[in-house]
Design an enzyme around this catalytic site. Sequence first.
Site: not given
Length: 288
Positions: A63, A130, A102, A37-38, A61, A152, A126
């Site tokens: 996402t 990031k 991203t 668990d980061i 991530a 993508w 989101y």
Amino acid sequence: MFSVLVTGSNGQVGSEIKELSPDYPYKFFFTDKKELDITKLQDIEKFIVQNDIDAIINCAAYTAVDRAESEKERADEINHLAVQNLAKLSKEFSIKLIHISTDYVFDGTNHKPYTEKDATNPQNIYAKSKLDGEHAMIKANPHNSIIIRTSWVYSYYGVNFVKTMLRLGKEKGSLNVIFDQVGTPTYAKDLARTILEILPKIENEKVEVYNYTNEGVLSWYDFAKEIMKMAKLTCKINPIETAEYPTAAKRPHYSLLSKSKIKSTFGVTIPYWKDGLDDCLRRLGERR
């Protein structure tokens, strides 16, 4: 032997790294949230010490872009605070850190490819999470570490646009796909190979940011058309505007990324997007 921890290893990029890993002379540790668990600093530190980790490739991530609008804390925990943990410990233990970010950190109002120096302006939760992760990593500044922005992403593994189009293309006679969002698909296998190739070459005092996607420029509509063509599906693709397909999160209209920095720094050769799609469809048994 050089030990590499890959977090989020069951995701698209992590899974492709796992498949490519036998070709590289590293000792790999593949983890997902069940094994590591980061979001917990002490858990990461214990893992690093026990396994004598030399490098971390962070593929973990949150996402779910639209769901993030109502799960702000969860997105922040994984995309920001967990990255802060990894960066802090990478600095402390002199570990190389490669973190994947991203194109959504940009607002999509450009008319030329975004470079790594262009101003960021995230338009949804989101994207903000990031970018906060990027900032946390840059502030901690682990040496010999980089951020790779991509866009993508699709793969043989997981849930993605290519697989969705293949499924719907078999079920329906026609589909409406957005034509006014422009960028470039990234075949996760190509990104994974690039990460593994450049890993030993990374040497920098301050955290460097790089862009990576496949070559070319297209819309989601163009992408869907090519998927149907290569898979020989008769489903008709109709172009629609973003306004006709409202989503919870706002997405950039233009997110083409310039790859000149990663190519010149590491001598990377980047495949054309259709070549990546061709390979993915062959692996999926869908190339006709």
